[in-house]
Design an enzyme around this catalytic site. Structure first.
Site, PDB file in Angstrom:
ATOM      1  N   SER A  48     -12.933  -3.366   1.207  1.00 24.66           N
ATOM      2  CA  SER A  48     -13.257  -2.704   2.485  1.00 24.66           C
ATOM      3  C   SER A  48     -14.729  -2.337   2.485  1.00 24.66           C
ATOM      4  CB  SER A  48     -12.456  -1.402   2.628  1.00 24.66           C
ATOM      5  OG  SER A  48     -11.098  -1.682   2.679  1.00 24.66           O
ATOM      6  N   ARG A 101       0.865  -1.188   0.000  1.00 22.79           N
ATOM      7  CA  ARG A 101       0.000   0.000   0.000  1.00 22.79           C
ATOM      8  C   ARG A 101       0.899   1.234   0.000  1.00 22.79           C
ATOM      9  NH1 ARG A 101      -2.479   3.359   3.760  1.00 22.79           N
ATOM     10  NH2 ARG A 101      -4.607   4.004   3.219  1.00 22.79           N
ATOM     11  N   LYS A 109      -4.303   6.266   8.126  1.00 25.84           N
ATOM     12  CA  LYS A 109      -5.113   6.505   6.923  1.00 25.84           C
ATOM     13  C   LYS A 109      -5.748   7.874   7.076  1.00 25.84           C
ATOM     14  CE  LYS A 109      -9.140   4.446   4.570  1.00 25.84           C
ATOM     15  NZ  LYS A 109      -8.822   4.372   3.157  1.00 25.84           N
TER      16      LYS A 109
END
Ligand code: 3NM
Length: 216
Positions: free
Chosen positions: A111, A40, A140
């Site tokens: 998600s 990521r 995040k």
């Protein structure tokens, strides 16, 4: 995929690692026993172009060495180019139906935050879902408000055969709560990236998860 593989799902990009080489962090985590890895690479300092691709390939090579699935966050093109084991998409990324078409039978993680999103993911044959943020997260920028384990519990009760990983602010101290609420595993960034002793942290997680799954 086997839902047991979600047990300790490690997520990392270069911006998550402060004073170490991210590849060393990944290798330590793999050696210690993380069971899934998501590449990521996000944020203003994220690698771009060839450097980005090269870093992804290096992460993938390490995952292969330790026989751990290599999942790419969001970037379907990269996942296809590298022949990654799978992709993970959020609700702001490409639509789940479209993603499933493009990735064929690769692992697809999605998600979700509510039953509507969950049912779309199931209809499009998501292999697992991510539920979060359970607690407050600093990893995040656009994370939603922490939701605790209520929706997690609801989702796992309604769809007991669906593999679920919990995410957001999870540490070795609170991970048992997600397992007890029905998650197959926990996904973490900072608890491992910022650990001064990755082996010990991973062992603590695995012990706690194992104990909690005997109970739940
Ligand atoms: N997704 P940490 S929370 C990547 O809620 C990600 O969907 C989330 O990092 C979601 O373990 C999150 O450091 C960050 O809290 C998780």
């Amino acid at each position: 995929m086997n839902r047991k593989q979600l047990e300790l799902y490690f997520i990392m990009g270069t911006s998550n690692v402060k004073n170490a080489n991210p590849l060393n962090v990944l290798e330590l985590a793999l050696q210690a026993g993380v069971t899934f890895f998501q590449f990521r690479e996000k944020g203003s300092s994220a690698l771009k172009g060839l450097q980005y691709e090269e870093f992804a390939r290096e992460c993938q090579a390490l995952c292969r060495k330790y026989n751990v699935p290599f999942i790419v966050n969001d970037d379907i093109e990269l996942a296809l180019k590298l022949e990654a084991d799978g992709v993970h998409v959020g609700q702001d990324d490409m639509a789940v139906a479209e993603t499933r078409k493009l990735v064929g039978n690769k692992i697809l993680g999605v998600s979700v935050h509510n039953l509507d999103e969950l049912e779309v993911a199931i209809r499009n044959k998501a292999d697992y879902i991510g539920v979060g943020p359970i607690y407050k997260t600093k990893s995040k920028a656009d994370a939603k408000e922490p939701a605790g384990t209520r929706f997690l519990q609801q989702a796992s009760k309604k769809y007991p055969s669906l593999p679920i990983v919990a995410i957001g602010g999870i540490s070795s101290l609170n991970c048992h709560e997600s397992i007890e609420a029905g998650a197959d595993g926990v996904a973490v960034i900072s608890a491992i990236c910022e650990s001064a002793n990755i082996h010990q942290t991973v062992n603590e997680f695995k012990q706690k998860i194992n104990d909690a799954s005997q109970v739940s």
